[in-house]
Motif scaffolding. Structure first.
Motif, mmCIF file in Angstrom:
data_model
loop_
_atom_site.group_PDB
_atom_site.id
_atom_site.type_symbol
_atom_site.label_atom_id
_atom_site.label_comp_id
_atom_site.label_asym_id
_atom_site.label_seq_id
_atom_site.Cartn_x
_atom_site.Cartn_y
_atom_site.Cartn_z
ATOM 1 N N GLU A 252 -6.765 5.417 -10.630
ATOM 2 C CA GLU A 252 -6.212 5.810 -11.919
ATOM 3 C C GLU A 252 -4.752 5.398 -11.997
ATOM 4 O OE1 GLU A 252 -6.785 9.992 -12.211
ATOM 5 O OE2 GLU A 252 -8.927 9.843 -12.698
ATOM 6 N N VAL A 253 -4.335 4.953 -13.164
ATOM 7 C CA VAL A 253 -2.932 4.659 -13.435
ATOM 8 C C VAL A 253 -2.539 5.467 -14.665
ATOM 9 C CG1 VAL A 253 -1.234 2.894 -14.046
ATOM 10 C CG2 VAL A 253 -3.088 2.335 -12.464
ATOM 11 N N GLY A 254 -1.661 6.415 -14.477
ATOM 12 C CA GLY A 254 -1.250 7.274 -15.571
ATOM 13 C C GLY A 254 -2.389 8.075 -16.165
ATOM 14 N N GLY A 255 -3.338 8.480 -15.313
ATOM 15 C CA GLY A 255 -4.459 9.294 -15.766
ATOM 16 C C GLY A 255 -5.625 8.513 -16.331
ATOM 17 N N GLU A 256 -5.489 7.193 -16.457
ATOM 18 C CA GLU A 256 -6.573 6.344 -16.954
ATOM 19 C C GLU A 256 -7.199 5.582 -15.790
ATOM 20 O OE1 GLU A 256 -7.123 2.848 -20.286
ATOM 21 O OE2 GLU A 256 -5.557 2.598 -18.776
ATOM 22 N N VAL A 257 -8.539 5.542 -15.764
ATOM 23 C CA VAL A 257 -9.211 4.777 -14.725
ATOM 24 C C VAL A 257 -8.937 3.296 -14.949
ATOM 25 C CG1 VAL A 257 -11.420 4.185 -13.659
ATOM 26 C CG2 VAL A 257 -11.011 6.525 -14.437
ATOM 27 N N ALA A 258 -8.294 2.683 -13.962
ATOM 28 C CA ALA A 258 -7.862 1.291 -14.092
ATOM 29 C C ALA A 258 -8.635 0.337 -13.203
ATOM 30 C CB ALA A 258 -6.373 1.180 -13.767
ATOM 31 N N GLY A 259 -9.323 0.867 -12.192
ATOM 32 C CA GLY A 259 -10.060 0.008 -11.284
ATOM 33 C C GLY A 259 -11.045 0.812 -10.465
ATOM 34 N N ILE B 12 0.835 -1.203 0.000
ATOM 35 C CA ILE B 12 0.000 0.000 0.000
ATOM 36 C C ILE B 12 0.869 1.252 0.000
ATOM 37 C CG2 ILE B 12 -1.675 1.323 1.352
ATOM 38 C CD1 ILE B 12 -2.813 -1.414 2.289
ATOM 39 N N HIS B 13 1.911 1.271 0.805
ATOM 40 C CA HIS B 13 2.810 2.420 0.852
ATOM 41 C C HIS B 13 3.545 2.596 -0.471
ATOM 42 C CE1 HIS B 13 2.954 2.024 5.510
ATOM 43 N NE2 HIS B 13 1.899 2.706 5.092
ATOM 44 N N SER B 14 3.875 1.483 -1.110
ATOM 45 C CA SER B 14 4.517 1.551 -2.420
ATOM 46 C C SER B 14 3.585 2.170 -3.450
ATOM 47 C CB SER B 14 4.942 0.150 -2.873
ATOM 48 O OG SER B 14 5.460 0.180 -4.185
ATOM 49 N N ALA B 15 2.309 1.800 -3.391
ATOM 50 C CA ALA B 15 1.324 2.385 -4.312
ATOM 51 C C ALA B 15 1.165 3.876 -4.058
ATOM 52 C CB ALA B 15 -0.018 1.672 -4.159
ATOM 53 N N ALA B 16 1.205 4.268 -2.785
ATOM 54 C CA ALA B 16 1.055 5.691 -2.446
ATOM 55 C C ALA B 16 2.222 6.518 -2.968
ATOM 56 C CB ALA B 16 0.919 5.852 -0.931
ATOM 57 N N ARG B 17 3.419 5.921 -3.066
ATOM 58 C CA ARG B 17 4.594 6.641 -3.550
ATOM 59 C C ARG B 17 4.701 6.654 -5.078
ATOM 60 N NH1 ARG B 17 7.000 3.650 0.738
ATOM 61 N NH2 ARG B 17 7.855 2.196 -0.809
ATOM 62 N N ASP B 18 3.903 5.792 -5.723
ATOM 63 C CA ASP B 18 3.966 5.689 -7.185
ATOM 64 C C ASP B 18 3.230 6.877 -7.802
ATOM 65 O OD1 ASP B 18 3.688 5.034 -9.897
ATOM 66 O OD2 ASP B 18 3.613 2.884 -9.465
ATOM 67 N N PRO B 19 3.929 7.753 -8.539
ATOM 68 C CA PRO B 19 3.270 8.944 -9.087
ATOM 69 C C PRO B 19 2.218 8.629 -10.141
ATOM 70 C CG PRO B 19 5.499 8.721 -9.961
ATOM 71 C CD PRO B 19 5.363 7.700 -8.877
ATOM 72 N N ARG B 20 2.254 7.413 -10.677
ATOM 73 C CA ARG B 20 1.259 7.050 -11.697
ATOM 74 C C ARG B 20 -0.103 6.729 -11.080
ATOM 75 N NH1 ARG B 20 2.644 1.936 -14.174
ATOM 76 N NH2 ARG B 20 3.160 1.443 -12.010
ATOM 77 N N ILE B 21 -0.093 6.313 -9.807
ATOM 78 C CA ILE B 21 -1.323 5.806 -9.176
ATOM 79 C C ILE B 21 -1.996 6.914 -8.374
ATOM 80 C CG2 ILE B 21 -2.262 4.149 -7.514
ATOM 81 C CD1 ILE B 21 0.008 2.252 -8.287
ATOM 82 N N LYS B 22 -3.270 7.088 -8.637
ATOM 83 C CA LYS B 22 -4.064 8.080 -7.907
ATOM 84 C C LYS B 22 -5.422 7.473 -7.563
ATOM 85 C CE LYS B 22 -6.396 12.553 -8.466
ATOM 86 N NZ LYS B 22 -6.710 13.664 -9.407
ATOM 87 N N LEU B 23 -5.847 7.656 -6.331
ATOM 88 C CA LEU B 23 -7.165 7.206 -5.899
ATOM 89 C C LEU B 23 -8.044 8.400 -5.610
ATOM 90 C CD1 LEU B 23 -5.596 4.516 -5.599
ATOM 91 C CD2 LEU B 23 -6.933 4.065 -3.546
ATOM 92 N N ARG B 24 -9.298 8.320 -6.016
ATOM 93 C CA ARG B 24 -10.246 9.417 -5.781
ATOM 94 C C ARG B 24 -11.662 8.877 -5.780
ATOM 95 N NH1 ARG B 24 -12.959 10.919 -10.413
ATOM 96 N NH2 ARG B 24 -12.064 10.196 -12.389
ATOM 97 N N THR B 25 -12.567 9.632 -5.149
ATOM 98 C CA THR B 25 -13.986 9.299 -5.239
ATOM 99 C C THR B 25 -14.546 9.871 -6.530
ATOM 100 O OG1 THR B 25 -14.553 11.279 -3.969
ATOM 101 C CG2 THR B 25 -14.275 9.226 -2.736
ATOM 102 N N VAL B 26 -15.710 9.394 -6.933
ATOM 103 C CA VAL B 26 -16.299 9.869 -8.179
ATOM 104 C C VAL B 26 -16.734 11.322 -8.033
ATOM 105 C CG1 VAL B 26 -17.056 7.611 -9.010
ATOM 106 C CG2 VAL B 26 -18.562 8.941 -7.516
#
Length: 402
Positions: free
Chosen positions: A281-288, A213-227
Protein backbone atom coordinates in the motif's frame (compact mmCIF):
# COMPACT_ATOMS: atom_id res chain seq x y z
CA UNK A 1 11.83 -40.71 -44.58
CA UNK A 2 8.24 -41.23 -43.47
CA UNK A 3 5.43 -40.70 -45.93
CA UNK A 4 2.68 -38.66 -44.33
CA UNK A 5 -0.86 -37.61 -45.12
CA UNK A 6 -2.93 -35.41 -42.86
CA UNK A 7 -6.60 -35.56 -41.84
CA UNK A 8 -8.51 -35.37 -38.57
CA UNK A 9 -8.74 -38.99 -37.64
CA UNK A 10 -5.90 -39.43 -40.07
CA UNK A 11 -4.11 -42.60 -41.05
CA UNK A 12 -0.39 -42.45 -41.81
CA UNK A 13 1.56 -45.47 -43.05
CA UNK A 14 5.24 -45.44 -42.22
CA UNK A 15 7.80 -46.65 -44.73
CA UNK A 16 10.72 -48.71 -43.44
CA UNK A 17 13.64 -46.76 -41.98
CA UNK A 18 17.17 -48.08 -42.33
CA UNK A 19 18.14 -50.05 -39.23
CA UNK A 20 14.53 -50.61 -38.15
CA UNK A 21 12.72 -53.90 -38.83
CA UNK A 22 10.58 -53.59 -41.95
CA UNK A 23 7.23 -53.89 -40.21
CA UNK A 24 4.59 -51.46 -41.45
CA UNK A 25 2.94 -49.43 -38.68
CA UNK A 26 -0.10 -47.22 -38.82
CA UNK A 27 -0.32 -43.80 -37.20
CA UNK A 28 -3.73 -42.35 -36.45
CA UNK A 29 -4.35 -38.84 -35.11
CA UNK A 30 -7.90 -38.35 -33.89
CA UNK A 31 -9.94 -35.90 -31.86
CA UNK A 32 -10.90 -37.39 -28.50
CA UNK A 33 -13.74 -36.78 -26.05
CA UNK A 34 -14.37 -39.97 -24.06
CA UNK A 35 -13.18 -40.32 -20.45
CA UNK A 36 -11.06 -43.32 -21.40
CA UNK A 37 -9.29 -41.43 -24.19
CA UNK A 38 -8.73 -38.38 -21.98
CA UNK A 39 -7.12 -40.64 -19.40
CA UNK A 40 -4.78 -42.03 -22.06
CA UNK A 41 -4.08 -38.45 -23.20
CA UNK A 42 -3.10 -37.48 -19.66
CA UNK A 43 -0.99 -40.57 -18.97
CA UNK A 44 1.11 -40.36 -22.14
CA UNK A 45 4.01 -38.41 -20.50
CA UNK A 46 4.75 -41.36 -18.20
CA UNK A 47 5.97 -43.34 -21.23
CA UNK A 48 7.88 -40.44 -22.81
CA UNK A 49 9.66 -39.13 -19.69
CA UNK A 50 10.52 -42.41 -17.96
CA UNK A 51 14.25 -41.77 -18.50
CA UNK A 52 14.16 -38.04 -17.66
CA UNK A 53 15.24 -37.53 -14.02
CA UNK A 54 14.04 -33.91 -14.03
CA UNK A 55 10.46 -34.67 -15.01
CA UNK A 56 7.89 -34.15 -12.29
CA UNK A 57 4.68 -36.21 -12.74
CA UNK A 58 1.65 -33.90 -12.90
CA UNK A 59 -1.26 -34.54 -10.55
CA UNK A 60 -3.78 -36.30 -12.76
CA UNK A 61 -6.83 -35.07 -10.84
CA UNK A 62 -5.71 -31.45 -11.30
CA UNK A 63 -5.08 -32.00 -15.01
CA UNK A 64 -8.52 -33.56 -15.50
CA UNK A 65 -10.14 -30.54 -13.84
CA UNK A 66 -8.15 -28.15 -16.02
CA UNK A 67 -9.37 -29.87 -19.18
CA UNK A 68 -12.98 -30.12 -17.98
CA UNK A 69 -15.17 -27.34 -19.46
CA UNK A 70 -17.53 -27.65 -16.51
CA UNK A 71 -14.79 -26.98 -13.94
CA UNK A 72 -12.29 -24.61 -15.56
CA UNK A 73 -13.52 -20.99 -15.96
CA UNK A 74 -11.22 -20.65 -18.99
CA UNK A 75 -13.94 -22.39 -21.00
CA UNK A 76 -16.39 -19.57 -20.29
CA UNK A 77 -14.56 -17.60 -22.98
CA UNK A 78 -12.80 -20.33 -24.95
CA UNK A 79 -13.24 -23.68 -26.69
CA UNK A 80 -10.67 -26.43 -27.11
CA UNK A 81 -10.14 -29.81 -28.72
CA UNK A 82 -7.82 -32.65 -27.71
CA UNK A 83 -6.04 -34.87 -30.22
CA UNK A 84 -4.32 -38.18 -29.57
CA UNK A 85 -1.79 -39.83 -31.90
CA UNK A 86 -1.77 -43.63 -31.81
CA UNK A 87 0.56 -46.04 -33.50
CA UNK A 88 -1.01 -49.46 -33.83
CA UNK A 89 -3.38 -48.53 -31.00
CA UNK A 90 -0.66 -47.27 -28.62
CA UNK A 91 -0.64 -43.53 -27.70
CA UNK A 92 2.51 -41.87 -29.04
CA UNK A 93 1.60 -38.18 -29.14
CA UNK A 94 -0.93 -35.55 -28.13
CA UNK A 95 -1.85 -31.90 -28.68
CA UNK A 96 -4.67 -29.47 -27.96
CA UNK A 97 -6.03 -26.66 -30.10
CA UNK A 98 -7.95 -23.80 -28.55
CA UNK A 99 -9.63 -20.53 -29.49
CA UNK A 100 -9.82 -17.93 -26.73
CA UNK A 101 -12.33 -15.17 -27.40
CA UNK A 102 -10.53 -12.80 -25.02
CA UNK A 103 -7.35 -13.28 -27.06
CA UNK A 104 -9.29 -12.30 -30.17
CA UNK A 105 -10.26 -9.02 -28.45
CA UNK A 106 -7.11 -8.14 -26.51
CA UNK A 107 -4.43 -9.63 -28.75
CA UNK A 108 -4.28 -10.37 -32.45
CA UNK A 109 -7.58 -11.45 -33.96
CA UNK A 110 -7.13 -14.66 -35.93
CA UNK A 111 -4.55 -16.16 -33.57
CA UNK A 112 -5.47 -19.66 -32.44
CA UNK A 113 -3.61 -21.40 -29.64
CA UNK A 114 -2.26 -24.92 -29.16
CA UNK A 115 -0.70 -26.74 -26.23
CA UNK A 116 -0.10 -29.95 -24.25
CA UNK A 117 2.27 -31.09 -26.99
CA UNK A 118 3.99 -34.41 -26.35
CA UNK A 119 5.40 -36.74 -28.98
CA UNK A 120 7.42 -39.85 -29.65
CA UNK A 121 10.78 -39.40 -31.36
CA UNK A 122 9.28 -38.99 -34.83
CA UNK A 123 9.02 -35.83 -36.91
CA UNK A 124 6.21 -37.43 -38.91
CA UNK A 125 4.15 -37.84 -35.74
CA UNK A 126 4.89 -34.26 -34.68
CA UNK A 127 3.88 -32.97 -38.10
CA UNK A 128 0.63 -34.93 -37.99
CA UNK A 129 -0.23 -33.50 -34.57
CA UNK A 130 0.52 -29.94 -35.65
CA UNK A 131 -1.55 -30.47 -38.80
CA UNK A 132 -4.52 -31.77 -36.82
CA UNK A 133 -4.45 -28.72 -34.53
CA UNK A 134 -4.02 -26.35 -37.46
CA UNK A 135 -6.96 -27.90 -39.32
CA UNK A 136 -9.26 -27.53 -36.30
CA UNK A 137 -8.18 -23.88 -35.89
CA UNK A 138 -8.61 -23.21 -39.62
CA UNK A 139 -12.19 -24.43 -39.46
CA UNK A 140 -12.82 -21.71 -36.83
CA UNK A 141 -11.39 -18.93 -38.93
CA UNK A 142 -7.94 -18.75 -37.35
CA UNK A 143 -5.05 -17.49 -39.49
CA UNK A 144 -2.12 -18.31 -37.25
CA UNK A 145 -1.28 -20.85 -34.51
CA UNK A 146 0.52 -19.68 -31.41
CA UNK A 147 1.81 -21.69 -28.47
CA UNK A 148 2.30 -23.87 -26.61
CA UNK A 149 -0.23 -22.76 -23.98
CA UNK A 150 -1.65 -25.28 -21.50
CA UNK A 151 -4.37 -23.94 -21.93
CA UNK A 152 -3.87 -20.16 -21.69
CA UNK A 153 -1.05 -17.70 -21.24
CA UNK A 154 -2.16 -17.43 -17.59
CA UNK A 155 -1.41 -21.15 -17.09
CA UNK A 156 1.62 -23.14 -18.31
CA UNK A 157 3.14 -21.29 -21.26
CA UNK A 158 6.04 -21.95 -23.58
CA UNK A 159 8.29 -24.79 -24.67
CA UNK A 160 11.35 -25.31 -22.49
CA UNK A 161 14.38 -24.66 -24.73
CA UNK A 162 17.06 -24.01 -22.11
CA UNK A 163 17.34 -25.09 -18.48
CA UNK A 164 16.81 -28.85 -18.51
CA UNK A 165 19.05 -29.23 -15.44
CA UNK A 166 16.28 -28.65 -12.90
CA UNK A 167 12.73 -30.02 -12.43
CA UNK A 168 9.92 -27.62 -13.28
CA UNK A 169 8.43 -25.47 -10.56
CA UNK A 170 4.71 -25.65 -9.82
CA UNK A 171 2.52 -24.57 -12.76
CA UNK A 172 5.52 -24.42 -15.12
CA UNK A 173 6.06 -26.70 -18.08
CA UNK A 174 8.79 -29.25 -18.75
CA UNK A 175 9.75 -30.54 -22.19
CA UNK A 176 12.03 -33.03 -23.84
CA UNK A 177 15.05 -31.30 -25.46
CA UNK A 178 14.26 -32.79 -28.87
CA UNK A 179 10.92 -30.97 -29.07
CA UNK A 180 12.67 -27.77 -30.17
CA UNK A 181 13.85 -29.62 -33.27
CA UNK A 182 10.30 -30.83 -33.92
CA UNK A 183 9.01 -27.26 -33.85
CA UNK A 184 11.82 -25.93 -36.03
CA UNK A 185 11.42 -28.69 -38.61
CA UNK A 186 7.66 -28.13 -38.74
CA UNK A 187 8.19 -24.51 -39.78
CA UNK A 188 7.43 -22.75 -36.51
CA UNK A 189 9.23 -19.49 -35.77
CA UNK A 190 10.10 -17.92 -32.45
CA UNK A 191 7.49 -15.42 -31.30
CA UNK A 192 8.95 -14.49 -27.91
CA UNK A 193 10.95 -16.03 -25.06
CA UNK A 194 9.84 -16.24 -21.44
CA UNK A 195 12.45 -16.32 -18.70
CA UNK A 196 12.55 -17.99 -15.29
CA UNK A 197 14.89 -16.38 -12.76
CA UNK A 198 16.25 -18.12 -9.68
CA UNK A 199 16.82 -16.34 -6.36
CA UNK A 200 18.90 -17.82 -3.55
CA UNK A 201 16.65 -17.09 -0.57
CA UNK A 202 19.43 -17.22 2.06
CA UNK A 203 21.77 -14.98 0.08
CA UNK A 204 21.85 -11.35 1.23
CA UNK A 205 20.82 -8.65 -1.21
CA UNK A 206 23.52 -6.32 -2.54
CA UNK A 207 24.12 -3.28 -0.32
CA UNK A 208 22.45 -0.92 -2.77
CA UNK A 209 19.25 -2.97 -2.74
CA UNK A 210 19.32 -3.25 1.06
CA UNK A 211 19.42 0.55 1.26
CA UNK A 212 16.38 0.82 -1.01
CA UNK A 213 14.50 -1.72 1.13
CA UNK A 214 15.40 0.09 4.35
CA UNK A 215 14.30 3.37 2.78
CA UNK A 216 10.92 1.83 1.93
CA UNK A 217 10.59 0.54 5.50
CA UNK A 218 11.13 4.07 6.86
CA UNK A 219 8.62 5.64 4.46
CA UNK A 220 5.37 6.15 6.41
CA UNK A 221 3.35 6.00 3.19
CA UNK A 222 4.46 2.44 2.37
CA UNK A 223 2.92 -0.54 4.13
CA UNK A 224 3.22 -4.23 3.29
CA UNK A 225 0.71 -6.82 4.46
CA UNK A 226 -0.73 -10.20 3.56
CA UNK A 227 -4.29 -10.42 2.31
CA UNK A 228 -7.13 -10.53 4.80
CA UNK A 229 -8.45 -14.09 5.00
CA UNK A 230 -11.94 -12.90 5.95
CA UNK A 231 -12.04 -10.63 2.93
CA UNK A 232 -10.02 -12.81 0.55
CA UNK A 233 -12.27 -12.58 -2.51
CA UNK A 234 -12.48 -8.78 -2.38
CA UNK A 235 -8.74 -8.46 -1.85
CA UNK A 236 -7.95 -10.78 -4.73
CA UNK A 237 -10.22 -8.71 -6.95
CA UNK A 238 -7.95 -5.78 -6.11
CA UNK A 239 -5.08 -8.00 -7.24
CA UNK A 240 -7.05 -8.65 -10.45
CA UNK A 241 -7.42 -4.92 -11.00
CA UNK A 242 -3.69 -4.31 -10.54
CA UNK A 243 -2.77 -7.33 -12.67
CA UNK A 244 -4.92 -6.18 -15.58
CA UNK A 245 -3.61 -2.60 -15.29
CA UNK A 246 0.05 -3.52 -14.84
CA UNK A 247 0.15 -6.08 -17.62
CA UNK A 248 -2.18 -4.38 -20.10
CA UNK A 249 0.62 -3.32 -22.47
CA UNK A 250 2.63 -6.54 -22.20
CA UNK A 251 2.93 -8.96 -25.07
CA UNK A 252 0.23 -11.64 -24.97
CA UNK A 253 -1.65 -10.23 -21.98
CA UNK A 254 -5.18 -11.58 -21.60
CA UNK A 255 -7.06 -10.10 -18.63
CA UNK A 256 -8.18 -12.54 -15.97
CA UNK A 257 -11.93 -12.77 -15.52
CA UNK A 258 -13.77 -12.54 -12.21
CA UNK A 259 -14.53 -16.26 -12.42
CA UNK A 260 -10.83 -17.02 -12.84
CA UNK A 261 -9.99 -14.86 -9.82
CA UNK A 262 -12.65 -16.67 -7.78
CA UNK A 263 -11.03 -19.94 -8.85
CA UNK A 264 -7.64 -18.60 -7.76
CA UNK A 265 -9.11 -17.58 -4.40
CA UNK A 266 -10.34 -21.11 -3.83
CA UNK A 267 -6.90 -22.48 -4.71
CA UNK A 268 -5.18 -20.05 -2.34
CA UNK A 269 -7.49 -21.10 0.49
CA UNK A 270 -7.05 -24.83 -0.11
CA UNK A 271 -3.41 -25.13 -1.09
CA UNK A 272 -1.28 -22.12 -0.24
CA UNK A 273 -2.80 -19.97 2.50
CA UNK A 274 -3.38 -16.24 2.56
CA UNK A 275 0.24 -15.57 3.53
CA UNK A 276 1.16 -16.36 -0.06
CA UNK A 277 -0.36 -13.09 -1.33
CA UNK A 278 1.32 -9.84 -0.22
CA UNK A 279 -0.06 -6.37 -0.91
CA UNK A 280 1.91 -3.13 -0.96
CA UNK A 281 0.00 0.00 0.00
CA UNK A 282 1.10 3.56 -0.72
CA UNK A 283 -0.83 6.16 1.22
CA UNK A 284 -3.54 3.64 2.07
CA UNK A 285 -4.08 2.58 -1.56
CA UNK A 286 -3.06 -0.85 -2.80
CA UNK A 287 -0.28 -0.11 -5.27
CA UNK A 288 1.24 -3.52 -5.91
CA UNK A 289 1.14 -7.20 -5.10
CA UNK A 290 3.24 -10.33 -5.17
CA UNK A 291 2.15 -13.97 -5.03
CA UNK A 292 4.67 -16.49 -3.66
CA UNK A 293 3.56 -20.11 -3.48
CA UNK A 294 5.13 -23.33 -2.27
CA UNK A 295 6.62 -25.41 -5.06
CA UNK A 296 4.12 -28.25 -4.73
CA UNK A 297 6.01 -30.25 -7.35
CA UNK A 298 8.55 -31.09 -4.65
CA UNK A 299 5.78 -32.41 -2.41
CA UNK A 300 4.04 -34.48 -5.10
CA UNK A 301 7.05 -35.84 -7.01
CA UNK A 302 6.83 -39.31 -5.44
CA UNK A 303 3.03 -39.61 -5.72
CA UNK A 304 3.27 -40.65 -9.38
CA UNK A 305 0.49 -38.24 -10.25
CA UNK A 306 -2.09 -39.95 -8.05
CA UNK A 307 -3.89 -38.46 -5.07
CA UNK A 308 -5.94 -41.59 -4.43
CA UNK A 309 -6.17 -43.65 -2.40
CA UNK A 310 -3.46 -42.26 -0.06
CA UNK A 311 -1.65 -39.58 -2.04
CA UNK A 312 -3.86 -36.75 -0.79
CA UNK A 313 -3.15 -37.72 2.83
CA UNK A 314 0.59 -37.61 2.19
CA UNK A 315 0.26 -34.23 0.48
CA UNK A 316 -1.84 -32.73 3.29
CA UNK A 317 0.59 -34.01 5.92
CA UNK A 318 3.58 -32.57 4.06
CA UNK A 319 1.86 -29.21 3.59
CA UNK A 320 0.89 -28.98 7.26
CA UNK A 321 3.87 -30.50 9.05
CA UNK A 322 6.67 -30.71 6.50
CA UNK A 323 8.76 -28.11 4.73
CA UNK A 324 9.12 -27.25 1.07
CA UNK A 325 12.64 -26.14 0.10
CA UNK A 326 11.52 -23.99 -2.82
CA UNK A 327 8.83 -21.48 -3.74
CA UNK A 328 7.69 -19.78 -6.91
CA UNK A 329 6.54 -16.23 -7.61
CA UNK A 330 4.07 -16.60 -10.50
CA UNK A 331 2.51 -13.13 -10.26
CA UNK A 332 3.75 -9.68 -9.36
CA UNK A 333 2.45 -6.30 -10.45
CA UNK A 334 2.69 -2.57 -9.78
CA UNK A 335 0.05 -0.02 -10.73
CA UNK A 336 1.11 1.92 -13.86
CA UNK A 337 1.50 5.26 -12.04
CA UNK A 338 4.26 3.75 -9.88
CA UNK A 339 6.09 1.96 -12.66
CA UNK A 340 9.43 3.51 -13.68
CA UNK A 341 9.51 5.45 -10.42
CA UNK A 342 11.64 5.27 -7.27
CA UNK A 343 8.53 4.41 -5.24
CA UNK A 344 7.67 1.58 -7.63
CA UNK A 345 11.20 0.15 -7.41
CA UNK A 346 11.13 0.48 -3.62
CA UNK A 347 7.88 -1.41 -3.15
CA UNK A 348 8.97 -4.08 -5.67
CA UNK A 349 12.20 -4.80 -3.79
CA UNK A 350 10.34 -4.54 -0.48
CA UNK A 351 7.75 -7.15 -1.57
CA UNK A 352 10.46 -9.55 -2.73
CA UNK A 353 12.27 -9.09 0.59
CA UNK A 354 9.01 -9.53 2.54
CA UNK A 355 8.57 -12.96 0.95
CA UNK A 356 12.23 -13.81 1.41
CA UNK A 357 12.10 -12.98 5.12
CA UNK A 358 8.89 -14.98 5.55
CA UNK A 359 10.18 -18.12 3.83
CA UNK A 360 13.79 -18.19 5.06
CA UNK A 361 12.86 -19.51 8.56
CA UNK A 362 10.97 -22.34 6.84
CA UNK A 363 14.22 -23.67 5.35
CA UNK A 364 13.28 -22.46 1.87
CA UNK A 365 16.45 -22.32 -0.25
CA UNK A 366 15.33 -21.24 -3.71
CA UNK A 367 12.67 -19.02 -5.25
CA UNK A 368 11.83 -19.10 -8.95
CA UNK A 369 10.50 -15.84 -10.37
CA UNK A 370 8.61 -16.88 -13.46
CA UNK A 371 7.82 -16.10 -16.00
CA UNK A 372 9.27 -12.79 -17.29
CA UNK A 373 9.04 -11.59 -20.88
CA UNK A 374 12.43 -11.26 -22.53
CA UNK A 375 11.35 -7.75 -23.57
CA UNK A 376 10.47 -6.70 -19.99
CA UNK A 377 13.82 -5.04 -19.37
CA UNK A 378 12.58 -3.10 -16.32
CA UNK A 379 11.52 -6.20 -14.38
CA UNK A 380 14.54 -8.17 -15.55
CA UNK A 381 16.75 -5.35 -14.28
CA UNK A 382 15.05 -5.42 -10.88
CA UNK A 383 15.42 -9.20 -10.54
CA UNK A 384 19.06 -9.14 -11.62
CA UNK A 385 19.82 -6.24 -9.27
CA UNK A 386 18.33 -8.32 -6.44
CA UNK A 387 20.77 -11.14 -7.23
CA UNK A 388 18.51 -13.41 -9.27
CA UNK A 389 20.03 -15.31 -12.18
CA UNK A 390 18.47 -16.44 -15.45
CA UNK A 391 17.79 -20.16 -15.00
CA UNK A 392 15.39 -21.29 -17.72
CA UNK A 393 14.05 -20.17 -21.07
CA UNK A 394 10.63 -21.03 -22.46
CA UNK A 395 9.72 -20.21 -26.05
CA UNK A 396 6.42 -19.25 -27.63
CA UNK A 397 6.23 -20.24 -31.30
CA UNK A 398 4.00 -19.13 -34.14
CA UNK A 399 3.17 -20.40 -37.59
CA UNK A 400 0.76 -19.21 -40.30
CA UNK A 401 -2.19 -21.51 -40.97
CA UNK A 402 -2.32 -22.09 -44.71
Amino acid sequence: MLAIGVLIGLVVRAKPIQGIPTVMSTLIVRKIESSRDIQRFLQLPWALYQDDPQWSPPVLAEMRMRLNPKKNPYFEHAEAAMFLAERDGIPVGRITAQVCQLAQIHQQAGDGHFGFFECEDSQATADALFAAAADWLRQRGMKRMLGPFNLSINEEAGLLVDGFHRPPYVFMAHSLPRYQHNFDQAGFAKEVDLYAYLLEVEKAFPDRIERIIHSAARDPRIKLRTVNQRNLEAELHQVLSIFNEAWSNNWGHIPMTEAEVDDMAMMVRRLFGTDSVVLAEVGGEVAGFIVAIANLNELTADLDGRLFPLGWLKLLYRMKFGSCPSVRVPLMGIRPQYQSSRTGAAITFAMIDFCRQAYAPMQVKHCEMSWILETNSAMRGILEAAGSTLDKTYRIYSKPIV
